[in-house]
Design an enzyme around this catalytic site. Structure first.
Site, PDB file in Angstrom:
ATOM      1  N   GLU A 120       6.711  41.541  33.686  1.00 56.22           N
ATOM      2  CA  GLU A 120       8.087  41.058  33.781  1.00 56.22           C
ATOM      3  C   GLU A 120       8.223  40.192  35.031  1.00 56.22           C
ATOM      4  OE1 GLU A 120      10.801  44.419  31.735  1.00 56.22           O
ATOM      5  OE2 GLU A 120      10.076  45.055  33.683  1.00 56.22           O
ATOM      6  N   TRP A 156      25.699  50.007  38.884  1.00 57.68           N
ATOM      7  CA  TRP A 156      24.244  49.856  38.738  1.00 57.68           C
ATOM      8  C   TRP A 156      23.782  48.440  39.059  1.00 57.68           C
ATOM      9  CZ3 TRP A 156      19.720  52.320  37.301  1.00 57.68           C
ATOM     10  CH2 TRP A 156      18.670  51.496  36.873  1.00 57.68           C
ATOM     11  N   ASP A 213      17.103  43.955  39.005  1.00 54.00           N
ATOM     12  CA  ASP A 213      16.438  42.774  39.577  1.00 54.00           C
ATOM     13  C   ASP A 213      17.334  41.782  40.348  1.00 54.00           C
ATOM     14  OD1 ASP A 213      14.978  43.950  37.591  1.00 54.00           O
ATOM     15  OD2 ASP A 213      14.627  42.143  36.437  1.00 54.00           O
TER      16      ASP A 213
END
Ligand code: FRU
Length: 499
Positions: free
Chosen positions: A222, A38, A41
């Site tokens: 974010e 996985w 960002d």
């Protein structure tokens, strides 16, 4: 459960597992993806000594989110990436909890402001990241490297910035020469608030000001960044504050930006009549720009995460890897009738010319004599009498990803409802839409298609749409159609990777 029932349960489960693990060929060829596991960002993007570094949110143990650590890749040309061992792993705390390494940035501390390096050493790398303790705390911490990001030491007095909050994250630090100081932009996500801090040594941080509670607040904020961006055709620039947040279409994620000024203390946004989005697709999030780019780059460059938290965990890329990164995009601002707008250009290009045609009039449908799933396509059309024009890619008998331009509404759309696998998540099937006026009656598109990633740049980067698509037939047909009259194809060129 009875023994026989258990037996059948395991047989059926393993059969289902088997069919799921049949590899679907979705691995992009020129977009960076981690070999396995996985990713989310991009983090710590920085240039040093001929290498562009891409660190990223990475789970070393599986292809779902967890154990967040910093993965690491480097490139010499912003197109070919080499994966290095993970850089900053999750670690255990004395009280039995774990600290995850959440998103952040990296800088080159060439003047040794931090005091971490030996006198005269100009290549010290410092990572500034969110130290995350699940359910308990988020604070900002630092680590440093003397070997170009290959190995790291965490600062023994971490954290360096702690407000005692559970949600306080994603520091992005730049050097601000006018003050000979570092400036950090960081967010309080649940308050839709960015904060700016200053430091002389990357260790002690002082609050300068805040900016927030405006623009898109449909999702938490974010991954902020504050970047000085040149205005095309001038010697001027403006400061742009980007934050990852909500999408124009409700309950999806995207990035928004504010154009304004920064005086070393306060960011002031210009008056905005509309919310400005960086990318109108569903799969562009958490992008941050590179630090320390050489002077030969006159514009900032950023990379984003290709995914949307709405369905990110379920995209059907197979059992080994999940998530990827956009191509690097060069940023500039353009003066428009509505004010300054962000313009993005891919920094890379595929080089092998596979097909080109000029001045072709299309009446109804034109099947492009090229098939493929990895290509870099550029075209310019003049709709003339046509009411709508479509460009169908990844096409087979009953599937296509459809890019459509409606001349009357001036709407450009990217329709993935019949693109292939869409039912793995109820929110995946979607149509992205953005208004794109013709220029002198013309529309120009640049389309980077890479197995399962589509990045579409319209009118020379004035609008961008980025999406995952998962074709099942892999036939790769391309057709251009016109509705209601002729369309003139001024030029079309398709480049691919050399075989
Ligand atoms: C954004 C984000 C960040 C956080 C990271 C955790 O996608 O939620 O805010 O630092 O991912 O993996």
């Amino acid at each position: 459960m009875k023994k026989t029932a258990l037996f059948w349960f395991f047989i059926i489960r393993s059969l289902i597992g088997f069919s799921q693990s049949v590899p679907q060929d979705y691995r992009p060829q020129f977009h960076y993806t981690a070999p396995k596991n996985w990713v989310n960002d991009p983090n710590g993007m920085v240039y040093l000594d001929g290498e562009y570094h891409l660190f990223y949110q990475y789970n070393p143990f599986g292809n779902v989110w967890g154990h967040m650590s910093w993965g690491h890749a480097v490139s010499k040309d912003l197109q070919h990436w080499e994966t290095l061992p993970p850089a900053l792993p999750e670690f255990d705390n004395p009280d039995g909890t774990q600290t995850m390494i959440f998103s952040g940035c990296a800088v080159i501390d060439s003047m040794n402001t931090s005091g971490f390096f030996e006198k005269g050493f100009t290549k010290g790398m410092v990572a500034i990241f969110t130290s995350h303790i699940e359910g308990k705390a988020q604070h900002q911490s630092i680590a440093y490297s003397i070997d170009k990001g290959r190995t790291w030491k965490r600062y023994d007095k971490n954290p360096v910035l702690d407000l005692g909050m559970k949600d306080f994250r994603d520091p992005s630090v730049i050097w601000y020469p006018e003050k000979q100081a570092w400036i950090m932009t960081v967010v309080k996500p649940l308050e839709y608030m960015a904060q700016f801090y200053e430091s002389k040594d990357l260790k002690k941080w002082t609050l300068l000001s805040e900016f927030g509670k405006q623009g898109d607040m449909t999702k938490i904020w974010e991954c902020p960044s504050l970047t000085k961006i040149p205005i095309e055709g001038t010697k001027e620039f403006k400061w742009v504050l980007m934050v990852s947040s909500g999408h124009r279409q409700k309950n999806y994620l995207a990035m928004q930006y504010f154009v304004g000024d920064f005086d070393g203390k306060t960011f002031t946004s210009q008056k905005q009549n509309e919310i400005l989005y960086v990318d109108e697709g569903k799969d562009f999030y958490a992008a941050i720009p590179f630090n320390n780019l050489p002077k030969s780059h006159t514009k900032p460059i950023m990379i984003g995460w290709i995914n949307d938290w709405e369905y990110a965990r379920e995209i059907p890329t197979g059992d080994t890897w999940r998530g990827g990164f956009s191509v690097p995009r060069e940023l500039s601002l353009k003066k428009t009738a509505n004010g300054l707008r962000l313009v993005q250009h891919p920094v890379m290009a595929l080089k092998k010319l596979a097909f080109s045609v000029k001045n072709k009039v299309i009446n109804k449908a034109y099947e492009v004599p090229f098939k493929g799933e990895v290509f870099d396509l550029a075209l310019e059309i003049q709709p003339q009498q046509a009411k709508a024009v479509t460009l169908n890619i990844f096409q087979s008998k009953d599937e296509a990803t459809v890019i459509r331009y409606d001349v009357f509404t001036q709407e450009l759309s990217l329709d993935r409802t019949h693109s292939g696998q869409v039912n793995f998540h109820p929110r995946f099937s979607s149509i992205e839409r953005v208004k794109v006026p013709l220029k002198d009656g013309k529309l120009s598109l640049r389309l980077l298609a890479d197995k399962s990633i589509v990045e579409l740049f319209a009118q020379d980067g004035e609008q961008v749409l980025t999406d995952w698509v998962f074709p099942t037939k892999h036939e790769g047909g391309i057709t251009i159609t016109s509705e209601g009259g002729n369309v003139k194809l001024n030029n079309l060129s398709i480049h691919t990777l050399p075989q």
